[in-house]
Design a protein around this motif. Structure first.
Motif, PDB file in Angstrom:
ATOM      1  N   THR A 103       0.776   8.842 -15.872  1.00 47.84           N
ATOM      2  CA  THR A 103       0.568   7.897 -16.900  1.00 47.84           C
ATOM      3  C   THR A 103      -0.454   7.105 -16.857  1.00 47.84           C
ATOM      4  O   THR A 103      -0.502   6.476 -15.720  1.00 47.84           O
ATOM      5  N   PRO A 104      -1.209   6.557 -17.899  1.00 42.15           N
ATOM      6  CA  PRO A 104      -2.260   5.666 -17.712  1.00 42.15           C
ATOM      7  C   PRO A 104      -1.543   4.239 -17.366  1.00 42.15           C
ATOM      8  O   PRO A 104      -2.137   3.468 -16.238  1.00 42.15           O
ATOM      9  N   ILE A 105      -0.382   3.887 -17.771  1.00 37.15           N
ATOM     10  CA  ILE A 105       0.369   2.681 -17.278  1.00 37.15           C
ATOM     11  C   ILE A 105       0.824   2.694 -15.830  1.00 37.15           C
ATOM     12  O   ILE A 105       0.275   1.895 -14.880  1.00 37.15           O
ATOM     13  N   LEU A 106       1.247   3.905 -15.239  1.00 37.73           N
ATOM     14  CA  LEU A 106       1.616   3.953 -13.821  1.00 37.73           C
ATOM     15  C   LEU A 106       0.432   4.054 -12.960  1.00 37.73           C
ATOM     16  O   LEU A 106       0.207   3.668 -11.838  1.00 37.73           O
ATOM     17  N   GLN A 107      -0.733   4.806 -13.561  1.00 40.83           N
ATOM     18  CA  GLN A 107      -1.903   4.753 -12.616  1.00 40.83           C
ATOM     19  C   GLN A 107      -2.497   3.352 -12.448  1.00 40.83           C
ATOM     20  O   GLN A 107      -2.926   2.968 -11.505  1.00 40.83           O
ATOM     21  N   ALA A 108      -2.394   2.729 -13.529  1.00 44.22           N
ATOM     22  CA  ALA A 108      -3.058   1.224 -13.505  1.00 44.22           C
ATOM     23  C   ALA A 108      -2.277   0.383 -12.635  1.00 44.22           C
ATOM     24  O   ALA A 108      -2.519  -0.439 -11.921  1.00 44.22           O
ATOM     25  N   ALA A 127       0.813  -1.135   0.054  1.00 46.24           N
ATOM     26  CA  ALA A 127      -0.011   0.116  -0.097  1.00 46.24           C
ATOM     27  C   ALA A 127       0.737   1.082  -0.071  1.00 46.24           C
ATOM     28  O   ALA A 127       0.495   2.262  -0.827  1.00 46.24           O
ATOM     29  N   ALA A 128       1.948   1.078   0.880  1.00 47.95           N
ATOM     30  CA  ALA A 128       2.917   2.250   0.774  1.00 47.95           C
ATOM     31  C   ALA A 128       3.319   2.648  -0.678  1.00 47.95           C
ATOM     32  O   ALA A 128       3.767   3.711  -1.092  1.00 47.95           O
ATOM     33  N   GLY A 129       3.740   1.455  -1.368  1.00 49.64           N
ATOM     34  CA  GLY A 129       4.505   1.554  -2.532  1.00 49.64           C
ATOM     35  C   GLY A 129       3.442   2.275  -3.547  1.00 49.64           C
ATOM     36  O   GLY A 129       3.915   2.887  -4.323  1.00 49.64           O
ATOM     37  N   ALA A 130       2.195   1.907  -3.595  1.00 53.69           N
ATOM     38  CA  ALA A 130       1.238   2.357  -4.337  1.00 53.69           C
ATOM     39  C   ALA A 130       1.008   3.782  -4.025  1.00 53.69           C
ATOM     40  O   ALA A 130       0.930   4.728  -4.882  1.00 53.69           O
ATOM     41  N   GLU A 131       0.903   4.356  -2.823  1.00 53.49           N
ATOM     42  CA  GLU A 131       0.828   5.749  -2.468  1.00 53.49           C
ATOM     43  C   GLU A 131       2.264   6.429  -3.128  1.00 53.49           C
ATOM     44  O   GLU A 131       2.250   7.752  -3.659  1.00 53.49           O
ATOM     45  N   LEU A 132       3.460   5.836  -2.918  1.00 55.51           N
ATOM     46  CA  LEU A 132       4.534   6.663  -3.289  1.00 55.51           C
ATOM     47  C   LEU A 132       4.621   6.768  -4.933  1.00 55.51           C
ATOM     48  O   LEU A 132       4.975   7.757  -5.692  1.00 55.51           O
ATOM     49  N   LEU A 133       3.948   5.555  -5.526  1.00 55.42           N
ATOM     50  CA  LEU A 133       3.975   5.492  -6.921  1.00 55.42           C
ATOM     51  C   LEU A 133       3.140   6.691  -7.344  1.00 55.42           C
ATOM     52  O   LEU A 133       3.263   7.573  -8.549  1.00 55.42           O
ATOM     53  N   ASP A 134       2.051   6.817  -6.790  1.00 59.71           N
ATOM     54  CA  ASP A 134       0.871   7.849  -7.044  1.00 59.71           C
ATOM     55  C   ASP A 134       1.570   9.141  -6.932  1.00 59.71           C
ATOM     56  O   ASP A 134       1.343  10.454  -7.759  1.00 59.71           O
ATOM     57  N   LEU A 135       2.231   9.634  -5.755  1.00 57.84           N
ATOM     58  CA  LEU A 135       2.922  10.766  -5.454  1.00 57.84           C
ATOM     59  C   LEU A 135       4.016  11.332  -6.278  1.00 57.84           C
ATOM     60  O   LEU A 135       4.122  12.365  -6.704  1.00 57.84           O
TER      61      LEU A 135
END
Length: 180
Positions: free
Chosen positions: A151-156, A138-146
């Motif tokens: 881009t659509p690929i990184l958001q997916a 979950a922390a990885g997903a939040e860091l990726l978002d921040l």
């Protein structure tokens, strides 16, 4: 063969305490104990005993008195028709509990097996590891978002990581999070 000894006690009821028939009678005798019912089944880790001599409240009270000194006993569940007793007590106390009942004059048959000692610790360790993994993902997903560009690929990928974290944490955690 069953070893059943009649014990006198002070109460009136319309059955005798004669020796029980051999186990080989196949249940044809009217005075055989009723089969164990689902309500009598022991919970995991619970001691379940068949006590052939126990068939009335007086004997139940004698067993309660014999077990009164065991502070580790959480619950006693008597099933007189089935002549069974389910006891919530740690596995290390089982031999002492059985000895106390036998010392009171009751033969016992153990119908359950203790859980391995590591079962609780292993389950807690697995649960902790699963929740830590969910937190890291979950922390990885939040860091990726921040930190990553939108881009659509990184958001997916971020949404996929968030879904994996939810699946690992369990939906009860998701419900609690939404409620908060």
């Amino acid at each position: 063969m069953s070893t059943h000894t009649a014990r006198p006690h002070d109460h009136d009821h319309d059955h005798d305490h004669a020796p029980a028939p051999a186990a080989s009678c196949g249940g044809c005798c009217a005075h055989e104990a009723a089969p164990l019912r689902a309500a009598t089944a022991a919970a995991p880790g619970q001691l379940l005993l068949r006590i052939p001599d126990m068939d009335c409240p007086v004997e139940e009270n004698q067993i309660r008195a014999a077990l009164a000194t065991f502070g580790a006993i959480e619950q006693l569940k008597f099933d007189l028709p089935a002549r069974a007793l389910a006891i919530s007590v740690p596995a290390e106390a089982w031999p002492g509990v059985v000895s106390a009942i036998q010392a009171a004059g009751f033969a016992t048959e153990t119908l359950s097996a203790p859980l391995p000692a590591d079962t609780g610790r292993q389950a807690l360790r697995r649960e902790t590891l699963r929740l830590v993994a969910a937190l890291v993902i979950a922390a990885g997903a939040e860091l990726l978002d921040l930190l990553a560009p939108a881009t659509p690929i990184l958001q997916a990928l971020g949404m996929g990581l968030a879904a994996l974290a939810i699946a690992l944490a369990g939906f009860s955690v998701l419900r609690k999070g939404l409620a908060a």
